[in-house]
Scaffold this active site. Sequence first.
Site, PDB file in Angstrom:
ATOM      1  N   LYS A  34       0.854  -1.190   0.000  1.00 44.17           N
ATOM      2  CA  LYS A  34       0.000   0.000   0.000  1.00 44.17           C
ATOM      3  C   LYS A  34       0.892   1.243   0.000  1.00 44.17           C
ATOM      4  O   LYS A  34       1.934   1.255   0.680  1.00 44.17           O
ATOM      5  CB  LYS A  34      -0.922  -0.027   1.226  1.00 44.17           C
ATOM      6  CG  LYS A  34      -1.970   1.075   1.227  1.00 44.17           C
ATOM      7  CD  LYS A  34      -2.943   0.919   2.406  1.00 44.17           C
ATOM      8  CE  LYS A  34      -3.952   2.033   2.463  1.00 44.17           C
ATOM      9  NZ  LYS A  34      -4.932   1.878   3.552  1.00 44.17           N
ATOM     10  N   SER A 109      -9.784   2.014   2.451  1.00 44.80           N
ATOM     11  CA  SER A 109      -8.893   2.790   1.630  1.00 44.80           C
ATOM     12  C   SER A 109      -7.818   1.960   0.914  1.00 44.80           C
ATOM     13  O   SER A 109      -7.162   2.482   0.021  1.00 44.80           O
ATOM     14  CB  SER A 109      -8.203   3.854   2.496  1.00 44.80           C
ATOM     15  OG  SER A 109      -7.330   3.268   3.436  1.00 44.80           O
ATOM     16  N   SER A 133     -10.117  -0.191   6.670  1.00 43.26           N
ATOM     17  CA  SER A 133      -9.504  -0.057   5.340  1.00 43.26           C
ATOM     18  C   SER A 133      -8.913  -1.333   4.772  1.00 43.26           C
ATOM     19  O   SER A 133      -8.447  -1.337   3.642  1.00 43.26           O
ATOM     20  CB  SER A 133      -8.416   1.017   5.374  1.00 43.26           C
ATOM     21  OG  SER A 133      -9.003   2.282   5.441  1.00 43.26           O
TER      22      SER A 133
END
Lengths: 416, 89
Positions: A34, A109, A133
């Site tokens: 990420k 996210s 997330s």
Amino acid sequence: MKYERINEEYNAFITLTNIKTSNGKLSGIDFSVKDNICVKRVRTTAGSRILENYKPVFDATIIKRIKKEGGRIIGKTCMDEFGFGTFGTNCAYKQPKNPINKKLVPGGSSSGAGIVAKLADSHVAIAESTGGSISCPAAFCNVYGLTPTYGAISRYGLICYTNSMDKIGLMSKDLGLIKKTWDVIKGKDEKDSTSLDIIRTDPEVKRIGLVTDYFNHSEKGISNSVRDYANGLGIECEPVELKLVHEALSAYYILALSEASTNLAKYCGLRYGMQEEFDDKTNYEDYFRKIRSKYFGEEAKRRIILGTFARTKGYRDKYYLQAAKVRTLVIQEFKKKFEEYDLLLAPTMPCSPPSFEKAKTLTPSQVYALDLLTCAPNLCGFPTLNIPLQDKPVGIHLIANHFNENKLFEVGSWQK
Amino acid sequence: MDIKKISELARIKLTKDEEKKFEKEIGDVLKAFQNLNKVQTKDVKPSFHVIPTLNESRADKPEKPLTQKQALQNSGKTERSYIKSPKIK
């Protein structure tokens, strides 16, 4: 599917790379990271334009551990700016798309992590969760998603959203690969004073509580599917009442945004990130304001302002301190349930992923409310596992007491 | 909420349209969060950290730090070994 093609079709990456390492326990596994986790010399933007040109000079601890054991790092995945989002529609770069249906949002996210985890073989996506997330995109993209106990994986090298809740975790369509990676990366790191060694607990699961409020606030089809799954486990499952789930949502947002507003104060166009020309006449504060106003996206500005408000004189006790006290009560309430039940179970998200068109029509308040089912365990640092439901963009959420990841792996493996 | 004052504190300049939009949206969010204040929290201690831990410090041993070049390499505006900023007036 090849990573270049995944990116062309689904906009899963912000940066593609190929860092090969020596042999070890993770050889043969590809890892995406990420984009809020630092990889040395690889652009790390946290999904924001304000960090468009940032290249870390060090590796996050988790990256060091993966490299040491032979994992191949193949790219940085797209995300909502600084982790601010439920749908994956707040990334400053290209719009990521759901791998099951491109017209639907991928969830946020950790959007890119969910997409790559679904489409790539022998792959583990390194993700991060503050309020859901990992679980949300895991459910919407139909993959496993482990959000560990707070502190179980070092946060050193993670670009902070909320220090007291951020947790690095893992996503994959293969739970075995998540377990294998977990065994390598977890544990105390002297560079993160909040990191912990996981205490081994009994993996046996005899009783599961079904969280009534979470089922009641989900679409009927989702509730029914998840209830059918629970009934098929062949162990005792019974309804459980949790009284503070709605207050937990409010406490989560107040604490998360208060901390975020302080964490994002460092982005001012000097030490790193986007900068602009200035001269002797430029005012110091005007320069900060100009950089922040130009390069932060809309949701980042909204959350910084809300968090700043919750910490101002006259409101601090009413919002911030009260939220921290409510968190104490929510932890106590969950802990009490874990005396009776090995795990709690519920749908991961209350709805299926909406289309991009539909998502645009929702107000911030309506979007925040969709985090109801994931935010309480995140607020309290309890580990969770999203289990994908057949080929639907729907997830089953298992919640365990602190340090009981082995119970999550145990039940997760039953479905297989 | 005084949106002008708070955005000033947050060092973010909003346009008139943004001010209007944010004031309404943030007002709605705060209204939804009012349930927090109905919870009885007298004698409840706040949780700033979710897992009880004692103060932790690492061993006091020297490590190889970043070089000055590495530490400054993400700042575009440097002069000698300093980061250059606008004047503080």
